[in-house]
Design a protein around this motif. Structure first.
Motif, short mmCIF file in Angstrom:
data_model
loop_
_atom_site.label_atom_id
_atom_site.label_comp_id
_atom_site.label_asym_id
_atom_site.label_seq_id
_atom_site.Cartn_x
_atom_site.Cartn_y
_atom_site.Cartn_z
N SER A 193 33.93 38.14 45.01
CA SER A 193 34.29 38.59 46.36
C SER A 193 34.35 37.42 47.33
O SER A 193 35.29 37.30 48.13
CB SER A 193 33.26 39.62 46.83
OG SER A 193 33.44 39.92 48.20
N ASN A 201 41.73 36.58 51.41
CA ASN A 201 42.11 37.82 50.74
C ASN A 201 40.99 38.84 50.96
O ASN A 201 40.17 39.10 50.06
CB ASN A 201 42.36 37.59 49.26
CG ASN A 201 43.02 38.78 48.59
OD1 ASN A 201 43.00 39.88 49.12
ND2 ASN A 201 43.62 38.55 47.42
N THR A 202 40.93 39.41 52.14
CA THR A 202 39.81 40.27 52.49
C THR A 202 39.86 41.61 51.75
O THR A 202 38.80 42.22 51.51
CB THR A 202 39.79 40.53 54.01
OG1 THR A 202 41.06 41.05 54.43
CG2 THR A 202 39.53 39.23 54.77
N THR A 203 41.04 42.08 51.39
CA THR A 203 41.13 43.34 50.65
C THR A 203 40.48 43.21 49.28
O THR A 203 39.65 44.05 48.88
CB THR A 203 42.60 43.78 50.49
OG1 THR A 203 43.17 43.96 51.78
CG2 THR A 203 42.69 45.08 49.71
N THR A 204 40.82 42.15 48.56
CA THR A 204 40.21 41.90 47.26
C THR A 204 38.72 41.64 47.41
O THR A 204 37.90 42.10 46.60
CB THR A 204 40.88 40.71 46.56
OG1 THR A 204 42.26 41.02 46.33
CG2 THR A 204 40.21 40.40 45.23
N ARG A 206 36.63 42.79 49.66
CA ARG A 206 35.88 44.02 49.89
C ARG A 206 35.86 44.88 48.62
O ARG A 206 34.84 45.49 48.29
CB ARG A 206 36.47 44.79 51.06
CG ARG A 206 35.59 45.95 51.49
CD ARG A 206 35.91 46.51 52.85
NE ARG A 206 34.96 47.57 53.19
CZ ARG A 206 33.80 47.39 53.82
NH1 ARG A 206 33.45 46.18 54.21
NH2 ARG A 206 33.01 48.41 54.07
N THR A 207 36.96 44.92 47.89
CA THR A 207 37.00 45.68 46.64
C THR A 207 35.97 45.15 45.65
O THR A 207 35.23 45.92 45.02
CB THR A 207 38.41 45.64 46.02
OG1 THR A 207 39.34 46.24 46.91
CG2 THR A 207 38.44 46.37 44.69
N ASP A 208 35.92 43.83 45.50
CA ASP A 208 34.95 43.23 44.58
C ASP A 208 33.52 43.49 45.03
O ASP A 208 32.63 43.72 44.20
CB ASP A 208 35.20 41.73 44.45
CG ASP A 208 36.40 41.40 43.57
OD1 ASP A 208 36.81 42.28 42.79
OD2 ASP A 208 36.92 40.27 43.67
N GLN A 210 32.52 46.09 46.77
CA GLN A 210 32.27 47.49 46.47
C GLN A 210 31.90 47.67 45.00
O GLN A 210 31.02 48.46 44.65
CB GLN A 210 33.51 48.34 46.80
CG GLN A 210 33.82 48.48 48.28
CD GLN A 210 32.93 49.51 48.98
OE1 GLN A 210 31.97 50.02 48.40
NE2 GLN A 210 33.25 49.81 50.23
N ARG A 211 32.58 46.92 44.13
CA ARG A 211 32.23 46.95 42.70
C ARG A 211 30.83 46.39 42.49
O ARG A 211 30.07 46.91 41.65
CB ARG A 211 33.24 46.14 41.90
CG ARG A 211 34.65 46.75 41.83
CD ARG A 211 35.60 45.79 41.15
NE ARG A 211 35.21 45.53 39.78
CZ ARG A 211 35.57 44.45 39.09
NH1 ARG A 211 36.33 43.52 39.66
NH2 ARG A 211 35.18 44.29 37.84
N GLN A 214 28.50 49.14 43.35
CA GLN A 214 28.45 50.15 42.29
C GLN A 214 27.64 49.66 41.09
O GLN A 214 27.05 50.48 40.37
CB GLN A 214 29.88 50.50 41.86
CG GLN A 214 30.68 51.23 42.93
CD GLN A 214 32.16 51.30 42.61
OE1 GLN A 214 32.62 50.86 41.55
NE2 GLN A 214 32.95 51.83 43.55
N LEU A 229 29.05 43.66 52.65
CA LEU A 229 30.08 44.58 53.13
C LEU A 229 30.04 44.68 54.65
O LEU A 229 31.08 44.69 55.32
CB LEU A 229 29.88 45.97 52.50
CG LEU A 229 30.27 46.09 51.02
CD1 LEU A 229 29.75 47.40 50.45
CD2 LEU A 229 31.79 45.99 50.85
#
Length: 443
Positions: A193, A201-204, A206-208, A210-211, A214, A229
């Protein structure tokens, strides 16, 4: 085809003894806490200020047990290496740099007893040197540790952290990918992340993260992921989301210092200054990091409470002296503080020294700002351009470049950067954001 080096039998025996401590301590000393958004920063940390709210401190208990074990058998490299790792971890958790000399002493004793297969002590030295902002030495130790045990994911984390802070971003990304391949989980996904965030690349990113959330296997890991986050949301101008993420993290670990700190920043952005002051003070009491002290001082100053602000700045200076006395190389934070609140010449000296030991984006930005405050704007612009070369979305970096452009008479360029700073995060700093707004209105 060259065969990959396998861990020796002794390496596997060491792994069974120290794997858990190694993962915790090296992740704590990693580069995430040194990132541009945590003021690390570098480095690097994952569970700082996340000890148990009640009851005995398990890390302190482990240290006591290992100290007794080392006294009974002073030639036990595993006990000494693990004790050194614990000292590094304790320094991070308590923000007490006096643990660093203790860590160095026992880690070197461990390596004297076993300098061949002792990847735990090598990894400990990598973590220690990175924690002290000696990143070239940290990289050397990380490489040695990986050569002994190339299948330990955590060691690739130390490698990535050192590469990042040394400005070797492609090599850092390769090390992070190796870490993810070996062990996808909160530590590796959090670093992935961060690598994406550095490149804007803020979208990637945040996705990473979030993973990573999880994958969190403990409340501390949940709090860690929630903190980043929240910080990403705040740094991209979404104070409401930042507050939500912080509050969710605090439900997992109440009184968590990093979460209290980012919660306070979100509260200040939303005009909840009383709550912000309270939470920042709580964060500093829980974990007396210089960055928390400085943020509290600047919030006080923005509210016209100069006496309280000056008190915090005095504490910041005292803490910097304590860190320096225990082997920590002062870098961008100290340089920016002097540029904004102290001695401009000292700011420039600190910034130049920081760039030598840590040629990271933060150091380039600190050098740019220090040069600007000393009237050297042409050179400042060059450094500022380097700070933004990766495409990092950082409001403070753009604010600094905008003010430098303004001093150079580059009106359009100044307007572009100041607008970008406030677009990214209109509340990036309680002192500088209003100055950016004023400069745009005046221009």
């Amino acid at each position: 085809m060259q065969l990959r080096q396998l861990p020796t039998r002794r390496s596997f025996l060491l792994s069974a003894t120290v794997a858990v401590v190694l993962a915790a301590a090296l992740f704590l000393a990693g580069g995430l806490g040194l990132s541009p958004w945590s003021v690390s920063q570098s480095t690097p940390e994952a569970s700082a200020g996340r000890g148990p709210a009640t009851g005995a401190d398990p890390l302190a208990a482990d240290i006591s047990t290992l100290q007794d074990r080392a006294r009974r058998n002073p030639r036990d490299p595993v006990a000494l290496g693990t004790l050194g790792l614990n000292y590094v971890q304790q320094a991070k958790i308590t923000a007490d740099p006096t643990y660093y000399p203790k860590a160095e002493e026992v880690l070197k004793r461990s390596l004297t007893l076993d300098s061949t297969d002792n990847f735990a002590a090598m990894g400990g030295m990598a973590a220690l040197e990175s924690a002290r902002h000696n990143f070239s030495q940290g990289l050397d130790w990380a490489k040695r540790a990986v050569a002994v045990n190339p299948y330990n994911a955590t060691l690739y984390g130390t490698l990535a952290d050192a590469y990042t802070q040394l400005g070797r971003y492609s090599e850092a990304a390769d090390a992070v990918q190796k870490m993810v391949d070996l062990k996808p989980g909160t530590p590796s996904l959090a670093r992935a992340s961060y690598a994406a965030e550095l490149r804007g690349n803020t979208t990637t990113a945040r996705t990473d993260m979030q993973r990573a959330l999880q994958s969190a296997g403990s409340p501390a890991d949940q709090a860690f992921a929630r903190y980043y986050l929240s910080e990403m949301a705040f740094n991209n101008g979404d104070a409401h989301q930042a507050l939500t993420d912080a509050e969710q993290g605090l439900r997992a670990v109440p009184n968590d210092a990093p979460l209290l700190q980012i919660k306070a920043r979100a509260e200040a952005a939303l005009g909840k200054n009383t709550e912000a002051l309270t939470d920042l003070a709580r964060a500093g009491q829980r974990l007396p990091l210089p960055e928390y002290v400085l943020q509290l001082g600047e919030l006080y100053q923005s509210l016209g409470r100069t006496k309280e602000a000056d008190q915090q700045y005095d504490i910041f200076r005292a803490e910097q002296k304590l860190f320096a006395a225990n082997g920590v190389t002062l870098d961008s934070d100290a340089a920016l503080f002097e540029a904004d609140h102290g001695d401009h010449k000292q700011a420039l000296a600190l910034a130049r020294k920081s760039l030598q030991s840590r040629p990271f984006l933060d150091s380039q930005d600190a050098l740019a700002w220090a040069l600007h405050t000393n009237g050297q704007d042409e050179e400042a612009l060059t450094a500022s351009n380097k700070a933004l070369a990766l495409g990092t979305r950082n409001a403070l970096f753009h604010y600094h470049r905008g003010m430098i452009q303004q001093s150079l008479g580059n009106t359009d360029a100044a307007r572009d950067d100041l607008t970008k700073a406030l677009t990214i995060n209109p509340h990036f700093n309680p002192l500088h954001a209003p100055k950016a707004q004023a400069a745009l209105k005046a221009g």
